[in-house]
Design a protein around this motif. Structure first.
Motif: not given
Length: 460
Positions: A310-327, A392-398
């Motif tokens: 869904n939306g490629g790695l951009r989409g999956d990374a965003h959703e994982i960060s949003k669900t977990t609060g992790l980076g 990591d604990e940044s809360g963002k996908s980089k």
């Protein structure tokens, strides 16, 4: 001779036309549309048109009904925001927002699940007690890629793979599939068989039976044309808790298997005339990778798995960060190395972002010592796999590209992989926040309506 056209919703046509045209004009216009699809005489087409108009007129009498509760059930909460406007199905920011609203409606019920749509995971999970043991049951469903209506075998093949992947990444062993098949009124019955053969090809390759299904027409008599719309669901079981996204932990390693794409990549190849790339998508390496992890007994030690769709790695990374609060931090060169070379060449030549489309890789998040065992198991069945980042604990996908770190954000829509998608664009509309507010209200209204109806039915 009938014209080669896809479909027209004649009921929808009448409902829209009645707002600004007289009945006689609507009947004449509709008769001509019917004659584009049906080899019947004009008189019969006119009778069909008049019948549809009368039926629609009867439904509009609900406005005169004195039963307010019935009117409430029949009418839906309107957001005045179109599916295409906010990008539903386009695997970007708008699509994710709408799916979160759907999840809120689901979570407003008194029913419970171990993993429900609020987690934005690949499948849902319930826990059942069998004797003295807990069994985790995973279900998932995926729809056929909309542009594969004219290519039913590919549509069936890839949607079957997709739903099985969604079960596998939750740590479950797939045990059954079911299909829901809808073909418009003028569609050739052969499409039904070709689609089912595509599903059954995957069924035979991975030894998971297709056990049930439904076959209907799109819109019954109200939709003319030959559009195919369908979905395939899967059921899986496991003795272990699901490898859901929320289990990811800071310090985990992120692994990625080589992805060759599925429905999206096939569509890209077909509609750009690059037919040889379609063969690259016809594999079951994803299932082989999942089974290798199961067979090695590593499932209880893996924290999370997902498929890059869904939306490629951009989409999956965003959703994982949003669900977990992790980076999550990713390395661009490592990711590109895990895209099938032929597929990657096509994407780069067409200026399509490989991180913004579904490449159907398996992404595994696990502690470092477990990750090395996973790499060994997956490599052992002939599937390429590599470490592409860490949690990591940044809360963002980089994303780290050429030594420079940038935030990895989903676009408003997934990367444009067809010419029409490039015209539509992926830029967030200026009124996106206003659209979100309207959609939010419609979702809340739907929850209120559900609650009222539940109370009413229980009280009768």
């Amino acid at each position: 001779m009938k014209k080669k056209v896809y479909h027209v919703d004649i009921e929808g046509f009448v409902r829209r036309s009645m707002k600004e045209q007289d009945e006689k004009s609507i009947q004449e216009d509709l008769k001509n549309k019917i004659l584009e699809y049906k080899e019947i005489n004009p008189e019969r087409a006119g009778q069909m048109a008049q019948a549809v108009i009368e039926e629609v007129k009867n439904t509009l009498k609900i406005d005169e009904c004195s039963d307010e509760s019935l009117k409430d059930i029949i009418k839906y909460p309107q957001s005045n925001v179109g599916m295409g406007e906010i990008g539903v199905g386009s695997r970007g920011a708008g699509d994710f927002f709408v799916h979160r609203k759907i999840a809120e409606i689901v979570s407003s019920t008194k029913s419970s699940a171990l993993i429900n749509p609020t987690a934005q995971d690949d499948g849902g999970v319930v826990r059942a007690n069998v004797g003295s043991d807990d069994v985790y049951i995973t279900t998932a469903v995926d729809g056929i890629h909309s542009r594969l209506s004219e290519y039913p075998f590919l549509g069936g093949f890839h949607v079957a793979r997709a739903t099985l992947r969604d079960v596998c990444v939750m740590g479950a062993d797939p045990v059954a599939m079911l299909s829901d098949l809808h073909l418009a009124d003028d569609g050739d019955v052969g499409k039904l068989f070709d689609f089912t053969a595509g599903v059954c090809a995957v069924s035979e390759l991975v030894d998971v039976p297709l056990v049930a299904g439904s076959t209907l027409r799109v819109g019954g008599d109200m939709v003319l044309g030959d559009r195919l719309v369908s979905a395939v669901g899967a059921v899986g079981v496991s003795k272990y808790p699901p490898t859901a996204r929320k289990r990811a932990e800071s310090g985990d390693v992120i692994l990625l298997t080589e992805g060759s794409g599925g429905g999206t990549i096939s569509t890209t190849a077909l509609y750009h005339g690059l037919f040889d790339v379609v063969w690259e998508t016809m594999d079951i390496s994803f299932i082989k990778s999942s089974e290798a992890i199961f067979q090695a007994g590593l499932l209880p030690e893996v924290h999370a798995m997902t498929d890059v769709t869904n939306g490629g790695l951009r989409g999956d990374a965003h959703e994982i960060s949003k669900t977990t609060g992790l980076g999550l931090t990713f390395y661009d060169d490592k990711i590109r190395g895990m895209v099938n070379p032929k597929v990657l060449e096509m994407l780069e030549n067409l200026d399509i972002d490989p991180l913004g489309v579904s490449v159907d890789s398996l992404m595994i998040i696990a502690p470092e010592d477990v990750a090395s065992k996973v790499k060994k198991a997956v490599s052992g069945v002939g599937v390429a796999i590599d470490e592409i980042g860490y949690v990591d604990e940044s809360g963002k996908s980089k994303l780290v590209k050429d030594g420079v770190e940038e935030e990895l954000k989903p676009l408003f829509r997934e990367a444009a992989y067809t010419k029409i998608k490039k015209i539509v664009g992926d830029i967030e509309p200026e009124d996106f926040e206003i659209m979100k507010e309207k959609v939010e209200k419609a979702a809340l209204d739907a929850i209120d309506k559900k609650d009222r109806v539940v109370d009413m039915v229980r009280g009768r």
